[in-house]
Design a protein around this motif. Structure first.
Motif, PDB file in Angstrom:
ATOM      1  N   ARG A 135       0.996  -1.059   0.066  1.00  0.00           N
ATOM      2  CA  ARG A 135       0.170  -0.121   0.093  1.00  0.00           C
ATOM      3  C   ARG A 135       0.920   1.205   0.063  1.00  0.00           C
ATOM      4  NH1 ARG A 135      -4.105   1.387   0.256  1.00  0.00           N
ATOM      5  NH2 ARG A 135      -4.538   2.515   2.378  1.00  0.00           N
ATOM      6  N   VAL A 136       0.362   2.286  -0.714  1.00  0.00           N
ATOM      7  CA  VAL A 136       1.082   3.472  -0.406  1.00  0.00           C
ATOM      8  C   VAL A 136       0.122   4.740  -0.553  1.00  0.00           C
ATOM      9  CG1 VAL A 136       2.363   5.307  -2.235  1.00  0.00           C
ATOM     10  CG2 VAL A 136       2.964   2.992  -2.048  1.00  0.00           C
ATOM     11  N   VAL A 137       0.425   5.477   0.378  1.00  0.00           N
ATOM     12  CA  VAL A 137      -0.573   6.634   0.383  1.00  0.00           C
ATOM     13  C   VAL A 137       0.493   7.830  -0.159  1.00  0.00           C
ATOM     14  CG1 VAL A 137      -1.796   8.385   2.010  1.00  0.00           C
ATOM     15  CG2 VAL A 137      -2.070   5.792   2.153  1.00  0.00           C
ATOM     16  N   PHE A 138       0.035   8.468  -0.979  1.00  0.00           N
ATOM     17  CA  PHE A 138       0.779   9.714  -1.648  1.00  0.00           C
ATOM     18  C   PHE A 138       0.246  10.871  -1.301  1.00  0.00           C
ATOM     19  CE2 PHE A 138       1.604  11.827  -5.842  1.00  0.00           C
ATOM     20  CZ  PHE A 138       3.129  12.278  -5.210  1.00  0.00           C
TER      21      PHE A 138
ATOM     22  N   VAL B  35      -4.514   8.726  -2.918  1.00  0.00           N
ATOM     23  CA  VAL B  35      -4.259  10.060  -2.952  1.00  0.00           C
ATOM     24  C   VAL B  35      -4.446  10.867  -2.229  1.00  0.00           C
ATOM     25  CG1 VAL B  35      -3.488  11.442  -5.058  1.00  0.00           C
ATOM     26  CG2 VAL B  35      -3.856   9.057  -5.381  1.00  0.00           C
ATOM     27  N   ILE B  36      -3.681  11.578  -1.542  1.00  0.00           N
ATOM     28  CA  ILE B  36      -4.284  12.715  -0.528  1.00  0.00           C
ATOM     29  C   ILE B  36      -3.794  13.955  -1.410  1.00  0.00           C
ATOM     30  CG2 ILE B  36      -3.962  13.737   1.760  1.00  0.00           C
ATOM     31  CD1 ILE B  36      -4.555  10.848   2.215  1.00  0.00           C
ATOM     32  N   ARG B  37      -4.944  14.850  -1.637  1.00  0.00           N
ATOM     33  CA  ARG B  37      -4.804  16.063  -2.234  1.00  0.00           C
ATOM     34  C   ARG B  37      -5.167  17.353  -1.457  1.00  0.00           C
ATOM     35  NH1 ARG B  37      -4.076  14.267  -7.357  1.00  0.00           N
ATOM     36  NH2 ARG B  37      -5.221  12.425  -7.881  1.00  0.00           N
ATOM     37  N   PRO B  38      -3.896  17.817  -0.842  1.00  0.00           N
ATOM     38  CA  PRO B  38      -4.528  18.949   0.142  1.00  0.00           C
ATOM     39  C   PRO B  38      -4.541  20.470  -0.699  1.00  0.00           C
ATOM     40  CG  PRO B  38      -2.310  18.101   0.885  1.00  0.00           C
ATOM     41  CD  PRO B  38      -2.987  17.145  -0.437  1.00  0.00           C
ATOM     42  N   GLY B  39      -5.163  21.335  -0.637  1.00  0.00           N
ATOM     43  CA  GLY B  39      -4.931  22.430  -0.965  1.00  0.00           C
ATOM     44  C   GLY B  39      -3.959  23.266  -0.267  1.00  0.00           C
ATOM     45  N   MET B  40      -4.184  24.625  -0.244  1.00  0.00           N
ATOM     46  CA  MET B  40      -3.161  25.675   0.328  1.00  0.00           C
ATOM     47  C   MET B  40      -2.952  25.109   1.987  1.00  0.00           C
ATOM     48  SD  MET B  40      -1.466  27.809  -0.730  1.00  0.00           S
ATOM     49  CE  MET B  40      -1.656  29.094  -1.920  1.00  0.00           C
ATOM     50  N   PHE B  41      -1.889  24.872   2.370  1.00  0.00           N
ATOM     51  CA  PHE B  41      -1.583  24.598   3.817  1.00  0.00           C
ATOM     52  C   PHE B  41      -1.655  25.826   4.698  1.00  0.00           C
ATOM     53  CE2 PHE B  41       2.001  20.901   3.025  1.00  0.00           C
ATOM     54  CZ  PHE B  41       0.896  20.122   2.422  1.00  0.00           C
ATOM     55  N   ALA B  42      -2.306  25.519   5.865  1.00  0.00           N
ATOM     56  CA  ALA B  42      -2.574  26.626   6.501  1.00  0.00           C
ATOM     57  C   ALA B  42      -1.173  27.076   7.100  1.00  0.00           C
ATOM     58  CB  ALA B  42      -3.023  26.284   8.046  1.00  0.00           C
ATOM     59  N   SER B  43      -0.050  26.199   7.259  1.00  0.00           N
ATOM     60  CA  SER B  43       1.136  26.823   7.768  1.00  0.00           C
ATOM     61  C   SER B  43       1.763  27.759   7.226  1.00  0.00           C
ATOM     62  CB  SER B  43       2.154  25.747   8.120  1.00  0.00           C
ATOM     63  OG  SER B  43       2.385  24.819   7.245  1.00  0.00           O
TER      64      SER B  43
ATOM     65  N   VAL C 229      -4.805  16.985   7.327  1.00  0.00           N
ATOM     66  CA  VAL C 229      -4.312  16.101   6.235  1.00  0.00           C
ATOM     67  C   VAL C 229      -3.426  14.913   6.872  1.00  0.00           C
ATOM     68  CG1 VAL C 229      -2.583  16.338   4.214  1.00  0.00           C
ATOM     69  CG2 VAL C 229      -3.829  18.203   4.978  1.00  0.00           C
ATOM     70  N   ALA C 230      -2.706  14.910   7.647  1.00  0.00           N
ATOM     71  CA  ALA C 230      -2.254  14.024   8.418  1.00  0.00           C
ATOM     72  C   ALA C 230      -2.978  12.973   8.902  1.00  0.00           C
ATOM     73  CB  ALA C 230      -1.167  14.611   9.593  1.00  0.00           C
ATOM     74  N   ALA C 231      -4.220  13.377   9.706  1.00  0.00           N
ATOM     75  CA  ALA C 231      -5.031  12.380  10.220  1.00  0.00           C
ATOM     76  C   ALA C 231      -5.660  11.669   9.003  1.00  0.00           C
ATOM     77  CB  ALA C 231      -6.172  13.272  10.872  1.00  0.00           C
ATOM     78  N   VAL C 232      -5.993  12.137   7.822  1.00  0.00           N
ATOM     79  CA  VAL C 232      -6.756  11.320   6.915  1.00  0.00           C
ATOM     80  C   VAL C 232      -5.553  10.476   6.265  1.00  0.00           C
ATOM     81  CG1 VAL C 232      -7.297  11.612   4.296  1.00  0.00           C
ATOM     82  CG2 VAL C 232      -8.082  13.245   6.103  1.00  0.00           C
ATOM     83  N   ALA C 233      -4.349  10.950   6.326  1.00  0.00           N
ATOM     84  CA  ALA C 233      -3.198  10.037   5.516  1.00  0.00           C
ATOM     85  C   ALA C 233      -3.012   8.873   6.691  1.00  0.00           C
ATOM     86  CB  ALA C 233      -1.839  10.879   5.496  1.00  0.00           C
ATOM     87  N   ALA C 234      -3.013   9.154   8.013  1.00  0.00           N
ATOM     88  CA  ALA C 234      -2.679   8.105   8.891  1.00  0.00           C
ATOM     89  C   ALA C 234      -3.779   6.896   8.877  1.00  0.00           C
ATOM     90  CB  ALA C 234      -2.557   8.579  10.229  1.00  0.00           C
ATOM     91  N   LEU C 235      -4.968   7.423   8.764  1.00  0.00           N
ATOM     92  CA  LEU C 235      -6.345   6.341   8.745  1.00  0.00           C
ATOM     93  C   LEU C 235      -5.989   5.493   7.359  1.00  0.00           C
ATOM     94  CD1 LEU C 235      -8.594   6.358  10.783  1.00  0.00           C
ATOM     95  CD2 LEU C 235      -9.922   7.518   8.786  1.00  0.00           C
ATOM     96  N   ALA C 236      -5.665   6.307   6.219  1.00  0.00           N
ATOM     97  CA  ALA C 236      -5.608   5.630   5.122  1.00  0.00           C
ATOM     98  C   ALA C 236      -4.334   4.493   4.955  1.00  0.00           C
ATOM     99  CB  ALA C 236      -5.380   6.497   3.955  1.00  0.00           C
ATOM    100  N   LEU C 237      -3.397   5.048   5.831  1.00  0.00           N
ATOM    101  CA  LEU C 237      -2.429   3.957   6.133  1.00  0.00           C
ATOM    102  C   LEU C 237      -2.697   2.824   6.698  1.00  0.00           C
ATOM    103  CD1 LEU C 237       0.433   6.406   6.504  1.00  0.00           C
ATOM    104  CD2 LEU C 237       0.450   4.744   4.773  1.00  0.00           C
ATOM    105  N   CYS C 238      -3.766   2.948   7.778  1.00  0.00           N
ATOM    106  CA  CYS C 238      -4.009   1.801   8.394  1.00  0.00           C
ATOM    107  C   CYS C 238      -5.331   1.097   8.020  1.00  0.00           C
ATOM    108  CB  CYS C 238      -4.430   2.417  10.064  1.00  0.00           C
ATOM    109  SG  CYS C 238      -3.136   3.186  10.649  1.00  0.00           S
TER     110      CYS C 238
ATOM    111  N   GLU D  77      -9.817  -0.115   3.801  1.00  0.00           N
ATOM    112  CA  GLU D  77     -11.173   0.278   2.913  1.00  0.00           C
ATOM    113  C   GLU D  77     -10.868   1.714   2.056  1.00  0.00           C
ATOM    114  OE1 GLU D  77     -12.881   1.012   6.858  1.00  0.00           O
ATOM    115  OE2 GLU D  77     -13.832   2.787   6.238  1.00  0.00           O
ATOM    116  N   HIS D  78      -9.568   2.293   2.365  1.00  0.00           N
ATOM    117  CA  HIS D  78      -9.166   3.567   1.745  1.00  0.00           C
ATOM    118  C   HIS D  78      -8.440   3.267   0.574  1.00  0.00           C
ATOM    119  CE1 HIS D  78     -11.027   6.145   4.745  1.00  0.00           C
ATOM    120  NE2 HIS D  78     -10.607   5.368   5.849  1.00  0.00           N
ATOM    121  N   ALA D  79      -7.971   2.021   0.415  1.00  0.00           N
ATOM    122  CA  ALA D  79      -7.406   1.707  -0.866  1.00  0.00           C
ATOM    123  C   ALA D  79      -8.255   2.213  -2.043  1.00  0.00           C
ATOM    124  CB  ALA D  79      -7.057   0.176  -0.952  1.00  0.00           C
ATOM    125  N   GLY D  80      -7.509   2.960  -3.076  1.00  0.00           N
ATOM    126  CA  GLY D  80      -8.498   3.512  -4.095  1.00  0.00           C
ATOM    127  C   GLY D  80      -8.810   4.896  -3.769  1.00  0.00           C
ATOM    128  N   GLY D  81      -8.905   5.585  -2.675  1.00  0.00           N
ATOM    129  CA  GLY D  81      -9.422   6.829  -2.246  1.00  0.00           C
ATOM    130  C   GLY D  81      -8.667   7.948  -2.858  1.00  0.00           C
TER     131      GLY D  81
END
Ligand SMILES: NC(=O)c1ccc[n+]([C@@H]2O[C@H](COP(=O)([O-])OP(=O)(O)OC[C@H]3O[C@@H](n4cnc5c(N)ncnc54)[C@H](OP(=O)(O)O)[C@@H]3O)[C@@H](O)[C@H]2O)c1
Length: 295
Positions: free
Chosen positions: A97-100, A138-146, A179-188, A191-195
């Motif tokens: 699995r890869v979360v990109f 694939v995780i596609r964030p818009g502009m980072f708040a930081s 963004v990190a919370a979504v990525a961490a969930l997808a890594l674990c 069901e998020h494969a293909g997301g």
């Protein structure tokens, strides 16, 4: 019954804005983490109990040790594209699995459809991952708040004047913790494969409004002084890469007069609302406050 061992997750970009939080979230969830850095001295910025592996995305074979037995990989790409095919090839033989961490370059909103070398790179890597047959999110964030901290904190601390172009351009800054919370969930969770998740903050705010929110939170009036695009190019000359400056100017210019693109994906995936920009600033307020106020 023997306990099933959870295979480790290899986190690239582990010292970065999103990856660093992914490391913490996975560790909190009891998932073994291998945190990649290409600078041995950066290990000190990671939790003491995390397994740190030295790896360099520009030297694909340097990732082999960390990849051995990895159940999933969080892939953050901030280096030139040349070694991407060899790295993805290695992922395909070592993991499932890869979360990109990508960007919303497919989203039909003018902000995301301007010439953008990062978007080209992200699209190329997505193609490589798909061709390799890996299970992908694939995780596609818009502009980072930081970005607000990196762009404006020094000026705010210095004289309380932000000199910036396109004050009326609206974005929906997303908090990297979401963004990190979504990525961490997808890594674990399989069901998020293909997301394919476009992540934004909860509201469209002009850049001038964002500066004004920072002023509200830190209790100080901050002036917004509008620069023309050429003035901005001159101000950033020598300190910012020109392609980044041009990319941002094109995106802000193209979105003038339109609200930012806002999604409900953070809420849909996590079940909790994305953090507001005001919340982000409140949680990082000290960055915007001069530590040596005049007496
Ligand atoms: N900024 C935004 O608003 C935004 C929005 C959407 C998407 N993105 C994307 O998010 C990604 C992260 O960008 P960022 O600016 O926030 O960077 P970042 O993740 O904060 O930092 C860069 C990371 O890359 C690692 N790195 C650098 N050179 C490396 C190498 N040779 N080998 C392995 N790792 C290396 C660094 O680790 P070490 O130095 O410790 O090795 C660091 O952890 C990028 O793909 C960016 O395009 C950004």
């Amino acid at each position: 019954m023997p306990r099933t061992e959870v295979p480790p997750v290899l986190v690239t970009g582990a010292t970065g804005r999103v990856g660093r939080v992914v490391v913490d979230l996975l560790m909190d969830a009891g998932v073994p983490v291998r945190a990649v850095t290409h600078r041995s001295e950066a290990a000190a910025t990671l939790p003491a109990d995390v397994e740190v592996v030295t790896g360099d995305l520009t030297v694909p074979e340097s990732l082999d040790a960390g990849l051995r037995g990895a159940g999933a990989v969080f892939l953050v790409w901030t280096v030139p594209p040349a070694t991407a095919p060899a790295v993805v090839e290695r992922l395909a033989v070592s993991t499932r699995r890869v979360v990109f961490l990508s960007s919303p370059h497919r989203t039909p909103h003018p902000f995301f459809r301007q010439p953008n070398p990062m978007a080209v790179l992200h699209a190329d890597i997505e193609r490589l991952i798909a061709a390799a047959g890996l299970e992908t999110t694939v995780i596609r964030p818009g502009m980072f708040a930081s970005n607000a901290m990196f762009w404006w904190a020094t000026a705010i601390r210095a004289d309380g004047v932000v000199r910036w172009p396109y004050g009326a351009a609206e974005t929906a800054p997303v908090d990297e913790r979401d963004v990190a919370a979504v990525a961490a969930l997808a890594l674990c969770q399989d069901e998020h494969a293909g997301g394919d998740y476009v992540l934004t903050g909860p509201e469209s705010l002009s850049q001038a409004e964002q500066v004004s929110i920072i002023g509200d939170v830190v209790g100080r009036r901050i002036a917004f002084e509008e620069l023309s695009p050429d003035e901005f190019r001159r101000e950033t000359e020598g300190s910012w890469p020109r392609p980044v400056v041009d990319m941002l100017l094109a995106a802000w210019g193209a979105t003038m007069g339109r609200p930012a693109f806002v999604t409900s994906t953070v809420l849909d995936v996590l079940g909790s609302a994305p953090r507001s920009f005001r919340q982000f600033v409140a949680d990082h307020a000290t960055v915007f406050i001069d530590p040596t106020p005049s007496r």
